[in-house]
Motif scaffolding. Structure first.
Motif, PDB file in Angstrom:
ATOM      1  N   PRO A 132       8.409   2.241  11.906  1.00 37.89           N
ATOM      2  CA  PRO A 132       8.363   2.958  13.187  1.00 37.89           C
ATOM      3  C   PRO A 132       6.936   3.243  13.652  1.00 37.89           C
ATOM      4  CG  PRO A 132      10.036   3.911  11.780  1.00 37.89           C
ATOM      5  CD  PRO A 132       9.284   2.927  10.939  1.00 37.89           C
ATOM      6  N   SER A 133       6.049   3.540  12.710  1.00 42.62           N
ATOM      7  CA  SER A 133       4.658   3.824  13.089  1.00 42.62           C
ATOM      8  C   SER A 133       3.975   2.582  13.653  1.00 42.62           C
ATOM      9  CB  SER A 133       3.880   4.342  11.876  1.00 42.62           C
ATOM     10  OG  SER A 133       4.452   5.527  11.384  1.00 42.62           O
ATOM     11  N   LEU A 158     -14.782  12.493   9.324  1.00 44.14           N
ATOM     12  CA  LEU A 158     -13.548  13.061   9.866  1.00 44.14           C
ATOM     13  C   LEU A 158     -12.470  11.981  10.021  1.00 44.14           C
ATOM     14  CD1 LEU A 158     -14.908  15.536  12.579  1.00 44.14           C
ATOM     15  CD2 LEU A 158     -13.932  16.082  10.338  1.00 44.14           C
ATOM     16  N   ILE A 159     -12.874  10.803  10.560  1.00 46.99           N
ATOM     17  CA  ILE A 159     -11.913   9.705  10.723  1.00 46.99           C
ATOM     18  C   ILE A 159     -11.434   9.227   9.362  1.00 46.99           C
ATOM     19  CG2 ILE A 159     -11.607   7.358  11.575  1.00 46.99           C
ATOM     20  CD1 ILE A 159     -11.708   9.380  13.787  1.00 46.99           C
ATOM     21  N   SER A 160     -12.337   9.135   8.381  1.00 50.39           N
ATOM     22  CA  SER A 160     -11.949   8.675   7.046  1.00 50.39           C
ATOM     23  C   SER A 160     -10.964   9.633   6.394  1.00 50.39           C
ATOM     24  CB  SER A 160     -13.192   8.509   6.167  1.00 50.39           C
ATOM     25  OG  SER A 160     -14.044   7.505   6.689  1.00 50.39           O
ATOM     26  N   ILE A 161     -11.193  10.940   6.529  1.00 50.34           N
ATOM     27  CA  ILE A 161     -10.264  11.931   5.962  1.00 50.34           C
ATOM     28  C   ILE A 161      -8.907  11.836   6.660  1.00 50.34           C
ATOM     29  CG2 ILE A 161      -9.828  14.409   5.731  1.00 50.34           C
ATOM     30  CD1 ILE A 161     -12.866  14.762   5.380  1.00 50.34           C
ATOM     31  N   LEU A 162      -8.924  11.657   7.985  1.00 48.63           N
ATOM     32  CA  LEU A 162      -7.671  11.520   8.736  1.00 48.63           C
ATOM     33  C   LEU A 162      -6.893  10.293   8.266  1.00 48.63           C
ATOM     34  CD1 LEU A 162      -5.820  12.399  11.069  1.00 48.63           C
ATOM     35  CD2 LEU A 162      -7.226  11.011  12.605  1.00 48.63           C
ATOM     36  N   ILE A 163      -7.580   9.180   8.040  1.00 51.88           N
ATOM     37  CA  ILE A 163      -6.906   7.961   7.577  1.00 51.88           C
ATOM     38  C   ILE A 163      -6.330   8.183   6.177  1.00 51.88           C
ATOM     39  CG2 ILE A 163      -7.282   5.555   6.919  1.00 51.88           C
ATOM     40  CD1 ILE A 163      -7.116   6.023   9.920  1.00 51.88           C
ATOM     41  N   HIS A 164      -7.059   8.921   5.311  1.00 53.08           N
ATOM     42  CA  HIS A 164      -6.526   9.239   3.984  1.00 53.08           C
ATOM     43  C   HIS A 164      -5.206  10.009   4.097  1.00 53.08           C
ATOM     44  CE1 HIS A 164     -10.384   7.968   2.319  1.00 53.08           C
ATOM     45  NE2 HIS A 164      -9.866   8.122   1.091  1.00 53.08           N
ATOM     46  N   ASN A 165      -5.160  10.983   4.988  1.00 52.69           N
ATOM     47  CA  ASN A 165      -3.946  11.783   5.148  1.00 52.69           C
ATOM     48  C   ASN A 165      -2.781  10.945   5.691  1.00 52.69           C
ATOM     49  OD1 ASN A 165      -5.208  14.150   4.235  1.00 52.69           O
ATOM     50  ND2 ASN A 165      -5.965  14.650   6.286  1.00 52.69           N
ATOM     51  N   ILE A 166      -3.086  10.113   6.703  1.00 56.35           N
ATOM     52  CA  ILE A 166      -2.038   9.244   7.251  1.00 56.35           C
ATOM     53  C   ILE A 166      -1.527   8.289   6.175  1.00 56.35           C
ATOM     54  CG2 ILE A 166      -1.577   7.402   8.921  1.00 56.35           C
ATOM     55  CD1 ILE A 166      -3.517   8.796  10.830  1.00 56.35           C
ATOM     56  N   PHE A 167      -2.451   7.771   5.362  1.00 57.73           N
ATOM     57  CA  PHE A 167      -2.082   6.841   4.303  1.00 57.73           C
ATOM     58  C   PHE A 167      -1.145   7.516   3.294  1.00 57.73           C
ATOM     59  CE2 PHE A 167      -3.136   5.177   0.019  1.00 57.73           C
ATOM     60  CZ  PHE A 167      -2.591   3.908   0.160  1.00 57.73           C
ATOM     61  N   MET A 168      -1.462   8.751   2.900  1.00 55.32           N
ATOM     62  CA  MET A 168      -0.604   9.463   1.941  1.00 55.32           C
ATOM     63  C   MET A 168       0.776   9.725   2.525  1.00 55.32           C
ATOM     64  SD  MET A 168      -2.974  12.214  -0.117  1.00 55.32           S
ATOM     65  CE  MET A 168      -3.558  13.033   1.351  1.00 55.32           C
ATOM     66  N   LEU A 171       4.226   8.305   0.870  1.00 57.15           N
ATOM     67  CA  LEU A 171       5.239   9.232   0.392  1.00 57.15           C
ATOM     68  C   LEU A 171       6.531   9.116   1.189  1.00 57.15           C
ATOM     69  CD1 LEU A 171       3.003  12.375  -0.268  1.00 57.15           C
ATOM     70  CD2 LEU A 171       3.925  10.757  -1.949  1.00 57.15           C
ATOM     71  N   TYR A 172       6.430   8.726   2.444  1.00 61.27           N
ATOM     72  CA  TYR A 172       7.611   8.557   3.296  1.00 61.27           C
ATOM     73  C   TYR A 172       7.587   7.132   3.871  1.00 61.27           C
ATOM     74  CZ  TYR A 172       7.579  13.638   2.987  1.00 61.27           C
ATOM     75  OH  TYR A 172       7.568  14.927   2.532  1.00 61.27           O
ATOM     76  N   PRO A 173       7.918   6.140   3.046  1.00 64.41           N
ATOM     77  CA  PRO A 173       7.787   4.733   3.485  1.00 64.41           C
ATOM     78  C   PRO A 173       8.685   4.378   4.665  1.00 64.41           C
ATOM     79  CG  PRO A 173       8.975   4.882   1.399  1.00 64.41           C
ATOM     80  CD  PRO A 173       8.423   6.245   1.665  1.00 64.41           C
TER      81      PRO A 173
END
Length: 764
Positions: free
Chosen positions: A610-611, A589-599, A603-605
């Protein structure tokens, strides 16, 4: 995220206390005397006497219970004037009658006897109590000739008479004549750097006319002596252009003495000329602008008269007092003062530091008196140029000082040092079995002001830890109350954007070796000047407060610093392990979440920075719960003192040069070679990695450089025709790939980098 700090063993831990403070007001307009417990004293001000019978050798003896004090003795005077104050601690009084008697040698002349219940109480800011004349009588209440002027009252330590009084708890002031040590305030001498730029010299004539002199210049200032290199000139004119730095204290006591010398043989120098420059005539430099140079005549050395020469020897110098530096007399990493020497460059204070030295408990007996262990303890605190010394409490393992002191603060990132000592200079009484040559160390506390919240009173009991050659030892605890008050929050916050040291330290920095030598001389000057005060603040006390031996080699300190580095790197190691768990899908679950945050970030550099900052903000707010609740203190675990080996401690406390036998020195040298060998290996590995990185494009390995250059060309073409976001996404997904797609062998880039050449094979 930050974790709560590990707790110390109970015996070495910092303890929060609740002393009964805040009850004393010194006056209505100045700062309150509210960081110490109120102590009541019976004050006796013995002013003078008149109409004494005959010409007697008179002195006054003041007695209250078991405590006595006496004034100085006047010979053959019928109207003596003493003007001396005595203070008796009311907590230790077990009597109801105060006796103030005049004696001629051991014969009673007359006195005044006052019941304690009749003594008035005076609380500052009341006006001082007026003295009055008392008719003298004997112990049977019969009248005696003469009158005695006294003032007797009950007051607190906030009374203005407190600091000058002879205290019953500070020294045994009976007829045996043990010295009374009062509380005192000292000021460090104002220290200057003296810069001597030796430029050149002309017409240096040696006694042997057949050779040119191998000339150099020696400069002496008090006990400090430096010299230039030997000039390579093969003429009578010589050039050096070298800077020599010295430390001097104001008021100036020594002059600068320069001698031009000729090296005529091994350990044999001939003086060619000499000049003396008084320090008060030197210009004072405030900034980096050079002062004007000046030619000085060199007087011929020797007692015989010399004929006046047409062209005397001369030396070209640039000399000045450098006031733009801060003269270090403490280690730079916990200095209590960072201001430049010159007053014009100093900025106004930004706060006030108040310290109440309340008491000590559980002190170890430091010597033997009358067959039992005892300690005569006093405290010394140093911040900036101001030193304070409390009164000495005699024969007590739980002394109560209850003295409060104030310092102006110019920089919050400074440290106050407070230490407890045993007074080894008390006059010996019969049965003493101690050597009173030095004041023994009981322990030390350092508090960094920037770790204190403003306008808050910190009341803690600090462990007094001393590292001896037999191991770490707790000598007791000292109870302090500390308050840091800010005068201007904006001014204090602006300090954090300014350099720690004055500008000259950055414009013309001094080499490390030069700074170490100058600090050594500065500590010697400070200790010498303070030891000449009355009462003296002795050399061993000043050196302990200034940590003069902090630069000496120690296996224990090396281990402690290594553990500090490992603790700092521990956060990076935790992040590495966390990232490794994500890459290996330990928690899908954490790995999938990190994949989504990474994308999203790719896509929005614009969200990346700010993050990062919002993440640090959240971590900082989260760590607020675990913030330190007390000031820092001497940490035995951090110092690696609780696990230090006996031989390591024996080496640390060895003299310099060593006083040990050849076998022990050989063993320690072999051990040092082993420790240094491991450090050497680590440094070699770091150097190899840097050299491999340099050799990517150096053609040291032509095949490796060809591969790397070809890779760079292909990468440039691919990145030119491919969206940068797609490249980052593919790279990120490759790094975060599932373990079933991973190979246990090292990656291709890692293998390539490890095969690059380094210069280690050129070392023999």
């Amino acid at each position: 995220m930050q974790k709560p700090q590990q707790t110390q063993p109970a015996d070495f831990a910092l303890k929060e206390t609740s002393p009964n403070i805040g009850g004393i007001k010194k006056d209505k307009f100045s700062c309150t005397y509210d960081l110490v417990e109120q102590m009541l004293y019976v004050y006796v001000h013995v002013v003078k006497a008149k109409d004494l019978p005959g010409n007697i050798d008179s002195y006054v003896e003041v007695q209250l219970g078991n405590y006595k004090g006496h004034t100085k003795n006047f010979e053959n005077k019928s109207n003596p004037e003493w003007n001396q104050v005595f203070a008796f601690s009311k907590d230790r009084i077990q009597a109801s009658l105060l006796e103030v008697v005049i004696k001629d040698k051991d014969e009673l002349v007359g006195g005044v006897f006052i019941d304690l219940n009749d003594i008035p109480k005076r609380v500052p800011p009341d006006s001082p109590l007026a003295s009055q004349w008392y008719r003298m009588e004997d112990r049977k209440a019969e009248k005696r000739k003469g009158e005695l002027m006294l003032a007797v009252w009950i007051g607190t330590q906030a009374d203005e008479a407190f600091s000058d009084a002879c205290h019953s708890d500070a020294a045994m002031i009976g007829p045996e004549g043990v010295a009374n040590i009062r509380s005192k305030v000292y000021l460090s001498p104002k220290l200057w750097y003296v810069r001597v730029n030796v430029i050149e010299a002309q017409d240096l004539l040696p006694s042997d006319k057949s050779r040119y002199p191998e000339a150099f210049v020696k400069v002496n200032l008090g006990s400090q002596s430096l010299k230039t290199r030997i000039s390579q000139s093969k003429t009578l004119n010589h050039m050096w252009n070298e800077d020599l730095m010295f430390v001097v204290a104001e008021p100036f006591e020594d002059s600068l003495v320069l001698t031009a010398e000729d090296k005529v043989g091994p350990n044999k120098d001939e003086i060619l000329g000499k000049c003396v420059i008084p320090l008060h005539l030197m210009p004072r430099r405030l900034d980096h602008k050079p002062v004007n140079t000046k030619w000085f005549n060199l007087e011929k050395h020797g007692g015989e008269q010399k004929k006046e020469v047409k062209f005397p020897s001369r030396i070209h110098l640039r000399v000045c007092l450098d006031g733009g530096y801060h003269v270090l007399d403490e280690p730079a990493h916990y200095s209590s003062d960072l201001r430049p020497t010159e007053k014009q460059l100093q900025k106004p204070s930004i706060g006030i530091l108040e310290v109440g030295i309340i008491s000590a408990i559980g002190l170890m007996p430091m010597k033997t008196r009358d067959g039992h262990g005892t300690t005569d303890a006093y405290c010394v605190a140093k911040y900036g140029q101001k030193w304070i010394r409390t009164r000495t409490i005699v024969d007590s393992l739980a002394p109560k000082w209850n003295e409060q002191y104030t310092w102006e603060v110019y920089d919050p990132c400074t440290v106050i040092t407070i230490a407890v000592f045993d007074n080894g200079h008390m006059q010996k009484s019969e049965g003493d079995k101690f050597d009173g040559s030095k004041d023994s160390r009981i322990g030390k506390v350092r508090i960094r002001l920037s770790t204190l919240a403003t306008d808050r009173v910190y009341t803690h009991s600090y462990p007094l830890l001393v590292l001896q050659d037999s191991g770490l030892k707790k000598m007791g605890e000292v109870q302090l109350a500390v308050r840091f008050t800010s005068l201007s929050l904006i001014s204090m916050l602006s300090i954090y954007s300014q350099p720690m040291f004055p500008n000259m330290h950055h414009i013309y920095p001094l080499p490390s070796m030069v700074k170490d030598g100058l600090r050594h001389h500065a500590t010697q000057i400070v200790s010498m000047r303070l030891s000449r005060s009355e009462p003296p603040l002795r050399k061993e006390v000043v050196e302990y407060m200034l940590d003069v031996d902090s630069h000496m080699w120690s296996v224990r300190k090396s281990k402690a610093n290594f553990l500090r580095i490992m603790k700092v790197l521990g956060g990076l190691v935790m992040i590495g392990r966390w990232f490794d768990n994500i890459c290996n899908w330990k928690n899908p679950l954490i790995s999938i979440l990190i994949h989504n945050i990474f994308m999203i970030l790719v896509l929005y550099p614009g969200l990346i920075l700010p993050s990062i900052f919002i993440s640090m903000f959240v971590i900082g707010i989260w760590n607020f719960r675990f913030r330190p609740r007390h000031p820092p203190h001497m940490d035995n675990r951090l110092s690696h003192a609780d696990v230090a080996q006996p031989d390591e401690l024996d080496e640390e406390f060895d003299t310099f040069p060593t006083s040990k036998s050849l076998d022990i020195v050989k063993m320690r040298y072999d051990r040092l070679r082993c420790v240094a060998g491991r450090a050497q290996t680590v440094l070699g590995d770091l150097a190899s990695q840097g050299e491999r990185f340099q050799n990517l494009l150096s053609w040291r390995d032509p095949r490796a450089t060809t591969l790397f250059v070809t890779f760079c060309l292909i990468a440039a073409i691919v990145l030119f025709v491919t969206s940068f976001q797609i490249v980052i996404l593919l790279t990120g997904f490759y790094v975060l790939r599932h373990p079933k797609f991973r190979n246990k062998l090292p990656s291709v880039p890692f293998n390539f980098f490890r095969r690059l050449p380094a210069r280690v094979d050129s070392i023999f």
